[in-house]
Write a protein that holds these residues in place. Sequence first.
Motif, PDB file in Angstrom:
ATOM      1  N   MET A 182       2.063  13.933 -28.286  1.00  0.00           N
ATOM      2  CA  MET A 182       2.455  14.793 -29.405  1.00  0.00           C
ATOM      3  C   MET A 182       3.558  15.753 -28.975  1.00  0.00           C
ATOM      4  SD  MET A 182       0.132  17.512 -31.602  1.00  0.00           S
ATOM      5  CE  MET A 182      -0.163  18.577 -30.200  1.00  0.00           C
ATOM      6  N   ALA A 183       4.612  15.822 -29.771  1.00  0.00           N
ATOM      7  CA  ALA A 183       5.700  16.756 -29.491  1.00  0.00           C
ATOM      8  C   ALA A 183       5.300  18.151 -29.951  1.00  0.00           C
ATOM      9  CB  ALA A 183       6.960  16.308 -30.220  1.00  0.00           C
ATOM     10  N   ILE A 184       5.472  19.135 -29.078  1.00  0.00           N
ATOM     11  CA  ILE A 184       5.057  20.509 -29.359  1.00  0.00           C
ATOM     12  C   ILE A 184       6.280  21.412 -29.458  1.00  0.00           C
ATOM     13  CG2 ILE A 184       3.803  22.506 -28.458  1.00  0.00           C
ATOM     14  CD1 ILE A 184       1.892  20.562 -27.106  1.00  0.00           C
ATOM     15  N   HIS A 185       6.299  22.230 -30.484  1.00  0.00           N
ATOM     16  CA  HIS A 185       7.394  23.180 -30.682  1.00  0.00           C
ATOM     17  C   HIS A 185       7.165  24.405 -29.792  1.00  0.00           C
ATOM     18  CE1 HIS A 185       9.240  26.544 -33.303  1.00  0.00           C
ATOM     19  NE2 HIS A 185      10.206  25.969 -32.627  1.00  0.00           N
ATOM     20  N   LEU A 186       8.164  24.737 -28.983  1.00  0.00           N
ATOM     21  CA  LEU A 186       8.079  25.911 -28.116  1.00  0.00           C
ATOM     22  C   LEU A 186       8.649  27.094 -28.887  1.00  0.00           C
ATOM     23  CD1 LEU A 186       7.131  26.437 -25.193  1.00  0.00           C
ATOM     24  CD2 LEU A 186       9.482  26.100 -24.442  1.00  0.00           C
ATOM     25  N   ASN A 187       7.776  27.956 -29.397  1.00  0.00           N
ATOM     26  CA  ASN A 187       8.205  28.921 -30.416  1.00  0.00           C
ATOM     27  C   ASN A 187       8.851  30.201 -29.895  1.00  0.00           C
ATOM     28  OD1 ASN A 187       5.983  30.274 -29.442  1.00  0.00           O
ATOM     29  ND2 ASN A 187       4.671  29.820 -31.189  1.00  0.00           N
ATOM     30  N   GLU A 221       9.119  15.199 -25.524  1.00  0.00           N
ATOM     31  CA  GLU A 221      10.085  14.176 -25.910  1.00  0.00           C
ATOM     32  C   GLU A 221      11.399  14.444 -25.194  1.00  0.00           C
ATOM     33  OE1 GLU A 221      10.570  14.165 -30.139  1.00  0.00           O
ATOM     34  OE2 GLU A 221       8.631  13.202 -30.517  1.00  0.00           O
ATOM     35  N   GLY A 222      12.242  13.412 -25.092  1.00  0.00           N
ATOM     36  CA  GLY A 222      13.567  13.597 -24.526  1.00  0.00           C
ATOM     37  C   GLY A 222      13.590  13.487 -23.016  1.00  0.00           C
ATOM     38  N   PRO A 223      14.730  13.865 -22.405  1.00  0.00           N
ATOM     39  CA  PRO A 223      14.873  13.778 -20.944  1.00  0.00           C
ATOM     40  C   PRO A 223      13.851  14.667 -20.233  1.00  0.00           C
ATOM     41  CG  PRO A 223      16.985  14.236 -22.024  1.00  0.00           C
ATOM     42  CD  PRO A 223      15.927  14.406 -23.064  1.00  0.00           C
ATOM     43  N   ASP A 224      13.523  14.286 -19.015  1.00  0.00           N
ATOM     44  CA  ASP A 224      12.596  15.094 -18.220  1.00  0.00           C
ATOM     45  C   ASP A 224      13.204  16.450 -17.896  1.00  0.00           C
ATOM     46  OD1 ASP A 224      10.622  13.170 -18.175  1.00  0.00           O
ATOM     47  OD2 ASP A 224      11.257  12.317 -16.259  1.00  0.00           O
ATOM     48  N   GLU A 253       3.148  22.827 -34.219  1.00  0.00           N
ATOM     49  CA  GLU A 253       2.786  24.156 -33.722  1.00  0.00           C
ATOM     50  C   GLU A 253       1.443  24.034 -33.017  1.00  0.00           C
ATOM     51  OE1 GLU A 253       4.522  26.823 -33.725  1.00  0.00           O
ATOM     52  OE2 GLU A 253       6.187  26.208 -35.003  1.00  0.00           O
ATOM     53  N   ALA A 254       1.445  24.075 -31.712  1.00  0.00           N
ATOM     54  CA  ALA A 254       0.218  23.911 -30.925  1.00  0.00           C
ATOM     55  C   ALA A 254       0.385  24.617 -29.594  1.00  0.00           C
ATOM     56  CB  ALA A 254      -0.069  22.421 -30.708  1.00  0.00           C
ATOM     57  N   ALA A 255      -0.741  24.839 -28.927  1.00  0.00           N
ATOM     58  CA  ALA A 255      -0.710  25.494 -27.620  1.00  0.00           C
ATOM     59  C   ALA A 255       0.018  24.616 -26.612  1.00  0.00           C
ATOM     60  CB  ALA A 255      -2.129  25.774 -27.147  1.00  0.00           C
ATOM     61  N   ALA A 256       0.783  25.243 -25.751  1.00  0.00           N
ATOM     62  CA  ALA A 256       1.562  24.520 -24.739  1.00  0.00           C
ATOM     63  C   ALA A 256       0.926  24.665 -23.356  1.00  0.00           C
ATOM     64  CB  ALA A 256       2.997  25.026 -24.733  1.00  0.00           C
ATOM     65  N   ASP A 257      -0.410  24.695 -23.305  1.00  0.00           N
ATOM     66  CA  ASP A 257      -1.098  24.928 -22.034  1.00  0.00           C
ATOM     67  C   ASP A 257      -0.765  23.869 -20.981  1.00  0.00           C
ATOM     68  OD1 ASP A 257      -2.211  27.170 -23.078  1.00  0.00           O
ATOM     69  OD2 ASP A 257      -4.265  26.434 -23.175  1.00  0.00           O
ATOM     70  N   ALA A 258      -0.624  22.606 -21.403  1.00  0.00           N
ATOM     71  CA  ALA A 258      -0.325  21.548 -20.436  1.00  0.00           C
ATOM     72  C   ALA A 258       1.048  21.776 -19.801  1.00  0.00           C
ATOM     73  CB  ALA A 258      -0.385  20.182 -21.114  1.00  0.00           C
ATOM     74  N   TYR A 259       2.007  22.212 -20.601  1.00  0.00           N
ATOM     75  CA  TYR A 259       3.346  22.525 -20.098  1.00  0.00           C
ATOM     76  C   TYR A 259       3.285  23.686 -19.108  1.00  0.00           C
ATOM     77  CZ  TYR A 259       7.940  24.884 -20.341  1.00  0.00           C
ATOM     78  OH  TYR A 259       9.115  25.523 -20.050  1.00  0.00           O
ATOM     79  N   HIS A 260       2.574  24.742 -19.479  1.00  0.00           N
ATOM     80  CA  HIS A 260       2.485  25.908 -18.602  1.00  0.00           C
ATOM     81  C   HIS A 260       1.727  25.575 -17.314  1.00  0.00           C
ATOM     82  CE1 HIS A 260       4.369  28.284 -21.602  1.00  0.00           C
ATOM     83  NE2 HIS A 260       3.387  28.207 -22.461  1.00  0.00           N
ATOM     84  N   ALA A 261       0.670  24.755 -17.418  1.00  0.00           N
ATOM     85  CA  ALA A 261      -0.078  24.361 -16.223  1.00  0.00           C
ATOM     86  C   ALA A 261       0.796  23.535 -15.274  1.00  0.00           C
ATOM     87  CB  ALA A 261      -1.318  23.568 -16.619  1.00  0.00           C
ATOM     88  N   ALA A 262       1.637  22.664 -15.839  1.00  0.00           N
ATOM     89  CA  ALA A 262       2.542  21.862 -15.002  1.00  0.00           C
ATOM     90  C   ALA A 262       3.567  22.748 -14.309  1.00  0.00           C
ATOM     91  CB  ALA A 262       3.235  20.804 -15.859  1.00  0.00           C
ATOM     92  N   ARG A 263       4.053  23.772 -15.015  1.00  0.00           N
ATOM     93  CA  ARG A 263       4.997  24.710 -14.389  1.00  0.00           C
ATOM     94  C   ARG A 263       4.330  25.465 -13.257  1.00  0.00           C
ATOM     95  NH1 ARG A 263       6.592  28.840 -16.316  1.00  0.00           N
ATOM     96  NH2 ARG A 263       5.373  29.173 -18.210  1.00  0.00           N
TER      97      ARG A 263
END
Length: 264
Positions: free
Chosen positions: A1-6, A101-104, A121-131
């Motif tokens: 799922m593509a998540i919008h970074l708000n 989505e898109g380039p890495d 519009e959803a939580a980006a916890d997976a993105y933040h955990a990867a960072r």
Amino acid sequence: MAIHLNDRSVVKVSGGDRLTFLDGLVTCATEGLAPGALAYGALLTPQGKVLTDLFVHTRDDHLFLDLPTSALADILRRLNMYKLRAAITFEETDAGVILGEGPDDPRAPGIGGRSIGTGEEAAADAYHAARIEAGVPDAVIDFILGDTFPHDANMDLTGGVDFKKGCFVGQEVVSRMRHRGTARRRTVIVAADAPLPATGAEITAGGRAIGRLGTVVGTGGLAIVRIDRVKDELKAGDVPVRLTVPPGAPFSLASEEANEGAGA
């Protein structure tokens, strides 16, 4: 799922001089980028501090800058000031920054794709955990714009500064820090056995403040700290923590150096 970074905004940059213009301004190399490429860098003050971090998303006849919403108005003003007679225009858009989505993300493996478009519009916890796992900070939540050098935010390690290209604003200061090895503040990974306090909590060593907690996901987080002051009794607020450098980082913490010296 593509998540919008708000917390990010998008500026459309058009005109035949767009890549050359940015190449002489920002820390990353943009001249010669092919359509569909994604680059990461920053716009600095002449004194070498980060006014904004930014991603450059290239297209066939234009490009997009993805940057913190809080910096948008100031950066648009500065870009228009710098352009002089360059064949280039800047346009604030309603487009969103999309994760998944898109380039890495070029800053480190495993963070995932990043693009411009429409997402949920959803939580980006997976993105933040990867960072957090990679030791990669985001502007605003992890470092204060206008008060942070690129080395503080590990931009020299995440491809955010190209030391081989031509001049950019603030280059002299940043290059001097690199060659002299004078960076004393760095982004590190924070871990605890209990949930960490909220973003902004003080990181202390033996009761002495050495930094500030940034991104937090459960028991993990990021912080910019004085690496020469990292010793025993580390805490984030009242929570005991452990600090480690990002994978492959060329710097070490004072506590690690002390342990190596004791074992010699």
